[in-house]
Design a protein around this motif. Structure first.
Motif, PDB file in Angstrom:
ATOM      1  N   LEU A 182      34.752  31.507  31.910  1.00 49.15           N
ATOM      2  CA  LEU A 182      34.007  32.469  32.285  1.00 49.15           C
ATOM      3  C   LEU A 182      35.085  32.969  33.639  1.00 49.15           C
ATOM      4  O   LEU A 182      35.340  33.545  33.816  1.00 49.15           O
ATOM      5  CB  LEU A 182      32.518  31.788  33.164  1.00 49.15           C
ATOM      6  CG  LEU A 182      32.198  32.609  33.736  1.00 49.15           C
ATOM      7  CD1 LEU A 182      31.477  34.307  33.405  1.00 49.15           C
ATOM      8  CD2 LEU A 182      30.946  32.354  34.745  1.00 49.15           C
ATOM      9  N   GLY A 183      35.692  31.416  33.746  1.00 50.44           N
ATOM     10  CA  GLY A 183      36.705  31.716  35.086  1.00 50.44           C
ATOM     11  C   GLY A 183      38.218  32.576  34.458  1.00 50.44           C
ATOM     12  O   GLY A 183      38.430  34.140  34.948  1.00 50.44           O
ATOM     13  N   GLN A 184      38.313  32.404  33.475  1.00 47.11           N
ATOM     14  CA  GLN A 184      38.968  33.648  32.802  1.00 47.11           C
ATOM     15  C   GLN A 184      39.009  35.316  32.558  1.00 47.11           C
ATOM     16  O   GLN A 184      40.001  35.742  32.789  1.00 47.11           O
ATOM     17  CB  GLN A 184      39.760  32.600  30.811  1.00 47.11           C
ATOM     18  CG  GLN A 184      40.980  33.734  30.486  1.00 47.11           C
ATOM     19  CD  GLN A 184      40.761  32.653  29.425  1.00 47.11           C
ATOM     20  OE1 GLN A 184      40.055  31.662  28.593  1.00 47.11           O
ATOM     21  NE2 GLN A 184      41.995  33.696  28.838  1.00 47.11           N
ATOM     22  N   SER A 185      37.824  34.969  32.158  1.00 44.80           N
ATOM     23  CA  SER A 185      37.517  36.069  31.973  1.00 44.80           C
ATOM     24  C   SER A 185      37.078  37.154  33.031  1.00 44.80           C
ATOM     25  O   SER A 185      37.355  38.176  33.270  1.00 44.80           O
ATOM     26  CB  SER A 185      35.958  36.382  31.234  1.00 44.80           C
ATOM     27  OG  SER A 185      35.413  35.563  31.698  1.00 44.80           O
ATOM     28  N   LEU A 186      37.227  36.471  34.439  1.00 48.78           N
ATOM     29  CA  LEU A 186      36.339  37.319  35.422  1.00 48.78           C
ATOM     30  C   LEU A 186      38.114  37.032  36.123  1.00 48.78           C
ATOM     31  O   LEU A 186      38.252  38.235  36.658  1.00 48.78           O
ATOM     32  CB  LEU A 186      36.123  36.193  36.823  1.00 48.78           C
ATOM     33  CG  LEU A 186      34.565  35.627  36.422  1.00 48.78           C
ATOM     34  CD1 LEU A 186      34.127  34.069  36.997  1.00 48.78           C
ATOM     35  CD2 LEU A 186      33.657  36.789  36.659  1.00 48.78           C
ATOM     36  N   GLU A 187      38.838  36.710  35.978  1.00 48.91           N
ATOM     37  CA  GLU A 187      41.120  36.776  35.922  1.00 48.91           C
ATOM     38  C   GLU A 187      41.135  37.151  35.623  1.00 48.91           C
ATOM     39  O   GLU A 187      41.632  38.863  36.140  1.00 48.91           O
ATOM     40  CB  GLU A 187      41.365  35.639  35.512  1.00 48.91           C
ATOM     41  CG  GLU A 187      42.592  35.427  36.027  1.00 48.91           C
ATOM     42  CD  GLU A 187      44.059  34.157  36.424  1.00 48.91           C
ATOM     43  OE1 GLU A 187      45.118  34.011  35.908  1.00 48.91           O
ATOM     44  OE2 GLU A 187      43.023  32.957  35.451  1.00 48.91           O
ATOM     45  N   MET A 188      40.608  37.817  33.921  1.00 46.04           N
ATOM     46  CA  MET A 188      40.651  38.735  33.206  1.00 46.04           C
ATOM     47  C   MET A 188      40.557  40.000  34.211  1.00 46.04           C
ATOM     48  O   MET A 188      41.250  41.699  34.445  1.00 46.04           O
ATOM     49  CB  MET A 188      41.020  38.848  31.940  1.00 46.04           C
ATOM     50  CG  MET A 188      41.536  40.195  31.148  1.00 46.04           C
ATOM     51  SD  MET A 188      41.571  39.670  29.118  1.00 46.04           S
ATOM     52  CE  MET A 188      42.274  38.339  29.318  1.00 46.04           C
ATOM     53  N   ALA A 189      39.139  40.281  34.220  1.00 44.35           N
ATOM     54  CA  ALA A 189      38.484  41.349  34.955  1.00 44.35           C
ATOM     55  C   ALA A 189      39.126  42.286  36.424  1.00 44.35           C
ATOM     56  O   ALA A 189      38.755  43.197  36.320  1.00 44.35           O
ATOM     57  CB  ALA A 189      37.202  41.543  34.845  1.00 44.35           C
ATOM     58  N   GLY A 190      40.109  41.133  36.805  1.00 43.03           N
ATOM     59  CA  GLY A 190      40.683  41.533  38.382  1.00 43.03           C
ATOM     60  C   GLY A 190      39.468  40.560  39.136  1.00 43.03           C
ATOM     61  O   GLY A 190      39.475  41.112  40.892  1.00 43.03           O
ATOM     62  N   ASP A 191      38.199  40.352  38.790  1.00 44.81           N
ATOM     63  CA  ASP A 191      37.549  39.124  40.069  1.00 44.81           C
ATOM     64  C   ASP A 191      38.921  38.335  40.505  1.00 44.81           C
ATOM     65  O   ASP A 191      38.026  37.211  39.739  1.00 44.81           O
ATOM     66  CB  ASP A 191      36.414  39.216  39.867  1.00 44.81           C
ATOM     67  CG  ASP A 191      35.259  38.763  40.484  1.00 44.81           C
ATOM     68  OD1 ASP A 191      35.654  37.790  41.707  1.00 44.81           O
ATOM     69  OD2 ASP A 191      33.865  38.115  40.071  1.00 44.81           O
ATOM     70  N   LEU A 192      39.152  37.682  41.066  1.00 48.46           N
ATOM     71  CA  LEU A 192      40.575  37.254  41.601  1.00 48.46           C
ATOM     72  C   LEU A 192      39.329  35.966  41.895  1.00 48.46           C
ATOM     73  O   LEU A 192      39.337  35.243  42.518  1.00 48.46           O
ATOM     74  CB  LEU A 192      41.457  36.873  42.101  1.00 48.46           C
ATOM     75  CG  LEU A 192      42.497  38.763  40.884  1.00 48.46           C
ATOM     76  CD1 LEU A 192      43.584  38.863  41.724  1.00 48.46           C
ATOM     77  CD2 LEU A 192      42.324  37.159  39.909  1.00 48.46           C
ATOM     78  N   ALA A 193      38.495  36.236  43.397  1.00 47.31           N
ATOM     79  CA  ALA A 193      37.675  35.708  44.074  1.00 47.31           C
ATOM     80  C   ALA A 193      36.401  34.832  42.904  1.00 47.31           C
ATOM     81  O   ALA A 193      36.408  33.679  43.382  1.00 47.31           O
ATOM     82  CB  ALA A 193      37.837  36.261  45.320  1.00 47.31           C
ATOM     83  N   GLY A 194      35.914  35.997  42.288  1.00 44.63           N
ATOM     84  CA  GLY A 194      35.726  35.067  41.660  1.00 44.63           C
ATOM     85  C   GLY A 194      35.608  33.669  40.101  1.00 44.63           C
ATOM     86  O   GLY A 194      35.261  33.198  40.357  1.00 44.63           O
TER      87      GLY A 194
END
Length: 596
Positions: A182-194
């Motif tokens: 999930l963290g990897q998907s957030l990172e790819m989506a540009g939600d680096l804080a998430g």
């Protein structure tokens, strides 16, 4: 023997099989077959014992015989599909498991194996459909959910991956693997804080995943331009698991972005040794479980070259023999650059020896300069600025001693681990063995020799590619950097076409709004989009022919590609290109690096 007697023997053998006593099970099945050679279940399960013992050819023969005798038995067909998958016969897996699932659709394991076969065939959409069917049958099967999410991430669909992972976490909020993904998907989506919060939570709440989570956290912090914080996270990951090569690599990446190149290289060497030492573990990683004909041919040629130089021992000759057997077993129709998964028995035979570091030529820095001290910086800078936004090339780039030493390092060191390119070239990288002291000396000297071009940009990446004379070079792309440096070290006589073999550079930069997946990808559709853009812009192409010891320096935003390659067939004739990237696109980080 009466029927009851050999049925009793069969059930006794089956009980031993279920308890894991494979030797007793095999003996029992053979006793049954001695009394009744047509006992289908004994033939079937004797084949499965052979599969579990790694005897794939025998397993194929016996389970295949059982399937021919009972062609509508979904269980036998499912097991035959599993054996075929181990043998690398992915297309036959699709046929056999398709038939099994027609007979009985509710088979999660058969669907998982079918998904693996589709993935091996390069059909991710079909694999994703299989994983969805598995989750319909078994929603709590996290392995299927992770695999489906990874397919979405590979397709650059992080939002869809997040939906899949959120559904899994609703069933099991404490699944650490799902949370990391999930963290990897957030990172790819540009939600680096998430992503940062997700990785921190996983590191704090799951001790067994702490190193992996902190390594991921370090990467997310580097994307937020926080290399100091990234270094703290990476070092914490390495302390949590000192044998985790990925954690040590993350330490090196953070040090590199801080401008501490030599300390980064020391750390990269530690990570490299953990991952690549001969006889090491992690044999299921893609770098050890996949290959291509082009990769195998390179490794065999390199060992033959080392043998001719008196540098290969008996163990290297044995490795070359095993690699030849693997290459000879590949279908003639398989393209040279196509990457395939190694069947399980082949992986076992190559465990600890394939894609490992068997020879590393020590290549120290020179006491004198590595870059020709006669270069006239002002003339080169003027030449660079005369072709906006910046292109220049230098002949006689390295000193004779540096050129010869670097060439021997590239020819002799077995560090060409990267083969994931359809054009079949192999690569070596700063973070994975391509970091001898001489290379660091060149990287240090270059900005000092040409300050008007490099300013305060620090080295961000370093690699080399070695090309097969039969295959094409790199497709058109731009790089995520400020200044791109390419230099060639193969002797001129290896180049059979002196007007070619170098680079083609277009005088148009990648649009600033394009992301890295748009300007640095070899997807055919995106290649067409780049060509359309250059045609609309009226871009001109500049051909820089190949010359030994020629260095091409240009703005990394410019689209470029390898020119046509016509080099000799000998191993030492392979075209070797060294690339150094300085700064980052737009220069927002590179100008603030701490110079070594």
């Amino acid at each position: 023997m009466v029927i009851e007697d050999f049925q009793t023997l069969f059930w006794r053998a089956l009980k031993a099989h279920r308890e894991g006593d494979l030797a007793a099970a095999a003996a029992g099945y053979r006793d049954v077959l001695a009394a009744n050679p047509d006992h289908i279940d004994a033939i079937h399960y004797l084949g499965m014992v052979a599969y579990q013992q790694g005897e794939i050819a025998q397993a194929l023969d016996q389970v295949g015989s059982a399937a021919r005798m009972r062609p509508d038995d979904s269980a036998i067909l499912a097991n035959l599909g599993m054996v075929l998958l181990a043998a690398g016969q992915s297309r036959e897996v699709v046929r056999v498991l398709g038939k099994s699932l027609e007979i009985r659709p509710d088979q999660p394991n058969a669907l998982l194996n079918l998904a693996l076969a589709y993935s091996a065939l390069g059909q991710p959409d079909e694999a994703a459909d299989c994983y969805r069917r598995v989750l319909d049958l078994a929603p709590g099967l996290a392995a299927a959910r992770l695999s489906l999410a990874q397919i979405m991430l590979n397709a650059r669909r992080p939002e869809r991956a997040r939906e899949i992972l959120d559904s899994g976490l609703a069933l099991d909020p404490e699944d650490a693997d799902l949370r990391l993904a999930l963290g990897q998907s957030l990172e790819m989506a540009g939600d680096l804080a998430g992503a940062t919060a997700c990785f921190r939570h996983t590191a704090d709440s799951h001790p067994g995943h702490r190193s992996r989570a902190l390594t991921r956290l370090s990467g997310a912090l580097r994307k937020q331009h926080l290399p100091g914080s990234a270094l703290v996270a990476a070092r914490s990951a390495a302390w949590a698991d000192g044998g985790d090569h990925a954690a040590w690599r993350a330490v090196g990446q953070a040090l590199k972005e801080l401008g501490w190149l030599h300390q980064a290289a020391d750390t990269f060497r530690r990570a490299h040794d953990l991952l690549r030492d001969s006889g090491g573990s992690d044999s299921e990683l893609p770098t050890f479980s996949r290959t291509s004909r082009a990769k195998l041919r390179h490794d065999i040629q390199q060992i033959e070259y080392l043998s001719d130089q008196g540098l290969a021992d008996k163990s290297l000759h044995s490795i070359a023999k095993r690699l030849r057997l693997v290459m000879e077993g590949m279908p003639d129709s398989l393209p040279d650059g196509q990457v395939v998964s190694l069947p399980s028995p082949v992986r076992r035979r190559l465990r600890g020896i394939y894609n490992r570091c068997h020879r590393y030529r020590e290549t120290p820095a020179l006491e004198g300069p590595a870059i020709d001290p006669g270069l006239v910086a002002e003339e080169i800078a003027d030449d660079y600025q005369s072709r906006p936004p910046g292109i220049a090339w230098i002949d006689g780039f390295l000193t004779a001693a540096a050129l010869e030493s670097l060439r021997r390092f590239c020819l002799e060191s077995t560090i060409w681990y990267d083969f994931e390119h359809r054009n079949g070239y192999v690569g070596a990288y700063l973070q994975d063995g391509f970091n001898c002291p001489l290379l660091l000396q060149i990287a240090d000297e270059l900005p000092r020799s040409l300050p008007q071009i490099f300013g305060d940009h620090v080295l961000m990446q370093l690699w080399a590619y070695k090309y097969d004379s039969r295959l094409d070079g790199i497709d058109m792309h731009a790089d995520f950097a400020a200044v791109n440096v390419n230099f060639w070290i193969t002797p001129n006589q290896a180049n059979l076409d002196p007007d070619s073999g170098g680079m083609v550079i277009w005088d148009r930069e990648a649009p600033p709004e394009w992301g890295v997946d748009e300007y640095n990808t070899y997807d055919p559709a995106q290649q067409r989009r780049i060509l359309d853009y250059l045609e609309r812009e009226g871009a001109s192409r500049l051909v820089v022919p190949y010359r030994e010891n020629r260095c091409v320096i240009f703005d990394s935003d410019l689209f470029h590609k390898t020119d046509d390659i016509h080099f000799g067939d000998r191993y030492e004739d392979r075209r070797i290109n060294v690339t150094m990237l300085y700064g980052t696109r737009g220069g927002e980080r590179g100008r603030h690096g701490v110079r070594q």
